[in-house]
Write a protein that holds these residues in place. Sequence first.
Motif, PDB file in Angstrom:
ATOM      1  N   ARG A 163       0.695  -0.889   0.210  1.00  0.00           N
ATOM      2  CA  ARG A 163      -0.004   0.352   0.503  1.00  0.00           C
ATOM      3  C   ARG A 163       1.025   1.225   0.451  1.00  0.00           C
ATOM      4  O   ARG A 163       0.791   2.269  -0.891  1.00  0.00           O
ATOM      5  N   THR A 211      -9.768  -0.673 -10.435  1.00  0.00           N
ATOM      6  CA  THR A 211      -8.577  -1.788  -9.850  1.00  0.00           C
ATOM      7  C   THR A 211      -7.558  -1.636  -9.465  1.00  0.00           C
ATOM      8  O   THR A 211      -6.729  -1.738 -10.974  1.00  0.00           O
ATOM      9  N   GLU A 237      -7.791  -4.595  -5.638  1.00  0.00           N
ATOM     10  CA  GLU A 237      -8.661  -3.377  -4.461  1.00  0.00           C
ATOM     11  C   GLU A 237      -9.137  -2.401  -4.896  1.00  0.00           C
ATOM     12  O   GLU A 237      -8.803  -2.265  -6.156  1.00  0.00           O
ATOM     13  N   GLU A 238     -10.719  -2.642  -5.013  1.00  0.00           N
ATOM     14  CA  GLU A 238     -11.423  -1.792  -6.574  1.00  0.00           C
ATOM     15  C   GLU A 238     -11.157  -0.252  -5.572  1.00  0.00           C
ATOM     16  O   GLU A 238     -11.639   0.374  -4.210  1.00  0.00           O
TER      17      GLU A 238
END
Lengths: 393, 279
Positions: B96, B142, B148-149
């Motif tokens: 992330r 995505t 993850e969207e």
Amino acid sequence: MYLPFLYELRARGVPVGTTEAVQLARALKAGLHEQSLDGFYHVARALLVHREGHLDDFDQAFLKVFRGVEVESKKVQDELLEWLKKAMPIADQLTDEERALLENLDPEELQKLFEKRLEEQKERHDGGNKWIGTAGTSPFGHSGKAARQGIRVGGPGGGRSAIKTADARLYQGYRQDLTLDVRQMQLALRKLRTYVRIGGDEELDLEGTIAATAKNAGELEVVVRPPRRPNTRVILMMDVGGSMDPFALLCSRLFSAAKKSTHFKELRTYYFHNCVYGRVYETERFTDPVRIEDLLHECGPHYKLILVGDALMAPYELMSPGGALSYEGEERMEGISWLMRLRNHFRKSVWLNPEPPRYWEGNTIENIRGVFDMYPLTLEGLGEAMSHLLRTR
Amino acid sequence: MSEFARFTGTTTYLTSPSLESAVNCALALERPLLVRGEPGTGKTLLAEAVSAALDHELIRWNVKSTTRAQDGLYVYDTVQRLYDSRFQDKNVGDIRQYIKLGPMGEAFAAKKRVVLLIDEIDKADVEFPNDLLNELDRMRFTIDELQEEVAATQRPVVIITSNAEKELPDAFLRRCVFHFIDFPTPELMADIVRVHHPDLEDRLAEQAIEAFFELRAMKRLRKRPSTSELVDWIAVLRAAGVADVKLEAALPFLGTLLKKEQDLVAFADQLSGGKRWRS
């Protein structure tokens, strides 16, 4: 009033379809037009027109449909809502395939409309009346006949101001009546791209990095490489003047498409008249001559050669040594020999001909086809020609 | 359909009914608004005005010739992650922190409704607008690395600007509400000039604007002068103390208005009544 307007737009070559119709209906349901014809004009224009080239057509269609009609705006809305009720379910029921099919139908339908209008135009011209509208708006328009004619839809019609706005025809200057548009050509030319990696190291080579790091026993080793750059070199030679005049517009479009393409490493453009003899020219007015000898010397066989011309001329202009009339000395060689020389020098070459293939027999085109691979200058032909240039022998 | 905030312009940005109508259509239908027009007609300023009027945050995405559609969504910084993997101070297992949202990604992820300006979309590659179609339609995408969207809870107001000369793909055009900003009328131009030169003499202003519009009307110019050039020209005229101008061969400081050599030649040609060649 609403549907005829949409069809009027289509008839004028503005591509409105189900999507636009539903959008407009939704906007009107939301009350965006504020129950006025003025409001309707602005809303419809924002939703139905997608490029400034069609604004003039929109104004004309609007005038035709709404001029002089006492519109009770409430009634318009009711009618629209009624239409919406009927239309929405149908639009929703369409599967994606069906919708795609609908879109595909457009060109044929447009073609029909165009032909019909062309007929009409002749009649009215013969009658001495001023033709209203412009036959050239269709994407299928051909040069010449459909001259762009500004119309004066005369007289104050007691209309409201939306009508006046439309009547002013402010967007006449933005019309663009294109046959094969520049963008389509650009896309076809894009096929010619090839890339090589040269220049400074600016890009991370992910696979290289993984391999190098693994070799390095897990100690990070970043590998960078130069970014890809275009590597296609193209020479474009164009026949101008004389029998090529009817195709001038088409050719200039191909020209601007080629010029705008950023994916060629080098693009050289030259002009010739009728056939290539000893030299070609850098300008349309035949100034700045470049000797073929010098050109072949400068440009290696890896350049891709594209010739554009109708290949139509008197046989002696192609076959006899004096065909070029204006040259002397060493350049007294037959046109066909010059063409063969070009053909033999370059590994890849192609001839694009704006004349339809049905005229390709029994004249000089046949001779030239013996030398160069020839393709018609249509979108399809252009695509095939580009594939041909890429094919490795 | 639910009520929506209508746009009626701001104190500093003058609108026309058709522009307001186009903006409101885009707001109500939640479609991108494509604004085209000549340079110097205030295309970019429109986004600022909409953002100010509706009190939404403005996110800009300035498109360049090298911009790719992916850049607008997110960028995954692999090199940083690789480098960090050599030291123990960061948890490289957490991808992330190496994912950075682009302007479009940010607009989708925003909690509140925002205005997203995609400026000068025509500058990028010909395929660029097509690459954005899906994301603009669905307002979600995505992130492959995270599975993850990112989806917009509040569909952003998307305003796209483009220069008048370039062609955009049909599929893209169909999805947009379109507005073409007209070149200012002489009256509006007078107002604009007055904003830039508040203490300008009326006579000079009139003459300059008249000469300017006559110049623009000339058919053979390659690049017609626009608003900013007029404003500059008037500044130069004033600095040089020129009291009046007329459209003659000796228009002072012509170079401020016409920037191409062919145009200067064409201009001289036209005034001297020279022979016209095929246009």
